[in-house]
Design a protein around this motif. Structure first.
Motif, short mmCIF file in Angstrom:
data_model
loop_
_atom_site.label_atom_id
_atom_site.label_comp_id
_atom_site.label_asym_id
_atom_site.label_seq_id
_atom_site.Cartn_x
_atom_site.Cartn_y
_atom_site.Cartn_z
N ASP A 181 0.81 -1.23 0.00
CA ASP A 181 0.00 0.00 0.00
C ASP A 181 0.85 1.28 0.00
OD1 ASP A 181 -2.39 -1.30 -0.17
OD2 ASP A 181 -2.82 -1.25 1.98
N PRO A 182 1.87 1.38 0.88
CA PRO A 182 2.70 2.59 0.84
C PRO A 182 3.37 2.81 -0.52
CG PRO A 182 3.04 1.41 2.89
CD PRO A 182 2.24 0.51 2.01
N MET A 183 3.79 1.71 -1.17
CA MET A 183 4.44 1.84 -2.47
C MET A 183 3.44 2.34 -3.52
SD MET A 183 6.09 -1.04 -5.01
CE MET A 183 4.43 -1.56 -5.51
N ILE A 184 2.25 1.74 -3.54
CA ILE A 184 1.23 2.15 -4.51
C ILE A 184 0.89 3.63 -4.33
CG2 ILE A 184 -1.17 1.83 -5.22
CD1 ILE A 184 -0.87 -1.12 -4.45
N ALA A 185 0.81 4.05 -3.07
CA ALA A 185 0.42 5.42 -2.78
C ALA A 185 1.51 6.44 -3.14
CB ALA A 185 0.05 5.55 -1.31
N ARG A 186 2.76 6.08 -2.94
CA ARG A 186 3.85 7.05 -3.09
C ARG A 186 4.65 6.90 -4.39
NH1 ARG A 186 7.67 6.70 1.67
NH2 ARG A 186 8.54 8.51 0.62
N LEU A 187 4.39 5.84 -5.16
CA LEU A 187 5.18 5.60 -6.37
C LEU A 187 5.08 6.72 -7.40
CD1 LEU A 187 7.11 3.59 -7.65
CD2 LEU A 187 5.14 2.42 -8.67
N PRO A 188 3.89 7.28 -7.69
CA PRO A 188 3.84 8.37 -8.67
C PRO A 188 4.73 9.55 -8.28
CG PRO A 188 1.65 7.53 -8.27
CD PRO A 188 2.54 6.88 -7.25
N SER A 418 0.37 14.09 -4.37
CA SER A 418 0.14 13.17 -3.25
C SER A 418 -1.32 13.17 -2.82
CB SER A 418 1.04 13.56 -2.06
OG SER A 418 2.40 13.41 -2.39
N VAL A 419 -1.88 14.37 -2.62
CA VAL A 419 -3.28 14.44 -2.20
C VAL A 419 -4.20 13.89 -3.28
CG1 VAL A 419 -5.17 15.99 -1.56
CG2 VAL A 419 -2.87 16.38 -0.66
N GLY A 420 -3.99 14.31 -4.52
CA GLY A 420 -4.85 13.87 -5.61
C GLY A 420 -4.83 12.37 -5.83
N TRP A 421 -3.63 11.78 -5.82
CA TRP A 421 -3.50 10.35 -6.09
C TRP A 421 -3.90 9.49 -4.90
CZ3 TRP A 421 -3.26 6.71 -9.60
CH2 TRP A 421 -2.72 5.45 -9.27
N ILE A 422 -3.35 9.79 -3.74
CA ILE A 422 -3.57 8.94 -2.57
C ILE A 422 -5.02 8.95 -2.13
CG2 ILE A 422 -3.01 8.59 -0.12
CD1 ILE A 422 -0.18 9.59 -0.71
N MET A 423 -5.66 10.11 -2.15
CA MET A 423 -7.05 10.17 -1.70
C MET A 423 -8.02 9.66 -2.77
SD MET A 423 -6.39 10.93 1.23
CE MET A 423 -8.07 10.74 1.83
N THR A 424 -7.51 9.42 -3.97
CA THR A 424 -8.33 8.79 -5.01
C THR A 424 -8.33 7.27 -4.86
OG1 THR A 424 -7.97 10.58 -6.62
CG2 THR A 424 -8.63 8.43 -7.51
N ILE A 425 -7.15 6.71 -4.61
CA ILE A 425 -7.07 5.24 -4.51
C ILE A 425 -7.35 4.73 -3.09
CG2 ILE A 425 -5.44 5.06 -6.43
CD1 ILE A 425 -3.20 4.74 -4.40
N TYR A 426 -7.22 5.63 -2.08
CA TYR A 426 -7.53 5.26 -0.70
C TYR A 426 -8.46 6.31 -0.08
CZ TYR A 426 -3.56 2.06 -1.11
OH TYR A 426 -2.70 1.09 -1.52
#
Length: 428
Positions: A181-188, A418-426
């Motif tokens: 999960d941390p990798m998916i969230a922070r990889l972009p 970070s906000v756009g991607w992470i809060m979209t997938i989680y």
């Protein structure tokens, strides 16, 4: 007047001191430390303890090891080889060192250690290209901070377990952080940070150091060549120390112990003379670290961080649970607070707040917890955020103004992505 108020006043004056540049950063930091002690915000024993903090000792040892490595012909030869491959192209050189720094940062949970390993070689390559350290050090250093522990390998493999530990301790086990999960969230953001640091960071970096850098490659190169034994010893100690830092937990040694042992080996093997080792220790850098650590500790001890965290909870409750608005709050507030406190300390304050907020509305806290980590690792504008910033400023010859000038755009990108991607997938 309460100690909290006094601490906040000292904190504001310290920030003003850093920005104005009337006094050196080290002078401002130690003045701040003494003010905290004299006003009772810190006990005298606590203030004294920051001078022997493990981070201070680790950096001192790493600087001696780096100085020994810089004395070897291998360092200059490697730098020249990279320069030849780059064919005088600064971007190609940045690509090589940024990737090395990012890879090491996945295994070593200490960006300052990674920078200590990569910086000597990068500075040597820059010298061979006729480029000042001020042009490259920000991009290389920041890449190691913002991507730290993104991938689930080495130290990064423990991130999910740590976050689950906070959930369990709070008793909110409805949700679990999976290993990737941390990798998916922070990889972009990891990919964007690498591209930015390679292709754009040098455009905002000063051509010449703003202040005197802590180390000069030309001075190291001017010394007598090492003997064959000392040459091999310097290489074995440097790379052996780097390897030991990667597996410190399995060796049962702290990072500061490993660097001090390596520093002593450099002296015992004749790579450096005792006087050279002493001269390699950047006193101003270490004083700055001690002072900034003291300020971080005082902000935590007086409850300033908890006070801010309480206000955040109230604001979040008023948003109605919108994932993006809540995510933006949990990025911006820790990001700002981390500029003046340690990133680890800020994480420890906001993890419980995120869990409590989500538990009150039955929401998923996974995205917020990872977002807090991303925000704290994106805070690299001031020397109080992490000791790695002090290292970057010392080796790059930056003052506070030049750091902000270089950092603001990448920080803004970090927030949006970070906000756009992470809060979209989680989402909550």
């Amino acid at each position: 007047m309460s100690q909290l108020t006094i601490c906040l006043i000292i904190f504001v004056l310290t920030v003003i001191g850093y920005i104005t540049g009337f006094l050196s950063l080290a002078t401002v930091a130690i003045t701040s430390l003494m003010a905290l002690v004299l006003t009772g915000c810190l006990e005298a024993s606590e203030g004294l303890a920051y001078f022997s903090n493990s981070t201070v000792i680790m950096i001192a040892g790493m600087c001696i090891i780096a100085a020994g490595f810089n004395r070897t012909a291998f360092c200059s030869n490697l730098a020249n080889s990279i320069s030849r491959v780059a064919k005088g192209n600064l971007t190609k050189m940045m690509l090589g060192y940024v990737l090395v720094g990012v890879i090491l940062s996945q295994f070593i949970q200490s960006p300052v250690t990674v920078i200590g390993i990569v910086a000597p070689m990068a500075m040597a390559s820059a010298e061979s290209l006729g480029v000042k350290s001020s042009k490259i050090m920000f991009g290389i250093g920041v890449a190691t901070i913002i991507t730290c522990c993104t991938l689930p390998v080495g130290a990064g493999a423990t991130v999910a377990t740590e976050l689950n530990g906070y959930l369990e301790s709070y008793g909110y086990t409805d949700f679990t952080v999976n290993l990737i999960d941390p990798m998916i969230a922070r990889l972009p953001m990891m990919i964007i940070a690498i591209l930015y640091c390679v292709f754009f960071s040098t455009r905002f970096a000063p051509d010449e150091p703003v202040i005197e850098p802590s180390f000069n490659m030309k001075k190291a190169a001017a010394k007598e060549p090492l003997g064959k034994f000392q040459e091999y010893a310097g290489l074995i100690i440097f790379f052996g120390d780097a390897l030991a830092l990667m597996f410190a937990s399995k060796l049962g040694l702290a990072s500061w112990q490993i660097t001090v042992i390596g520093a002593l080996c450099m002296i015992f093997c004749g790579v450096l003379k005792p006087k050279e080792a002493c001269n390699a220790i950047p006193l101003s850098m270490l004083l700055l670290i001690a002072g900034t650590l003291a300020m971080s500790g005082a902000l935590s001890a007086t409850g300033a961080g908890d006070l801010i965290g309480g206000y955040v909870s109230q604001v979040v409750s008023a948003t109605g649970g919108n994932s993006y608005i809540v995510g933006l709050i949990f990025f911006i507030v820790p990001f700002i607070l981390t500029q003046f406190m340690s990133n680890r300390g800020t994480m420890l304050i906001f993890y419980p707040i995120a869990i409590a907020t989500c538990a009150s509305i039955g929401a998923n806290p996974v995205g917020l917890m990872i977002l807090i980590q991303a925000a704290c690792l994106a805070a690299y504008m001031t020397p109080m955020a992490t000791a790695a910033v002090v290292y970057i400023m010392g080796y790059g010859g930056y003052d506070q103004k030049s750091m902000i000038k270089q950092a603001w755009l990448l920080a803004l990108i970090s927030c949006v992505v970070s906000v756009g991607w992470i809060m979209t997938i989680y989402p909550l």
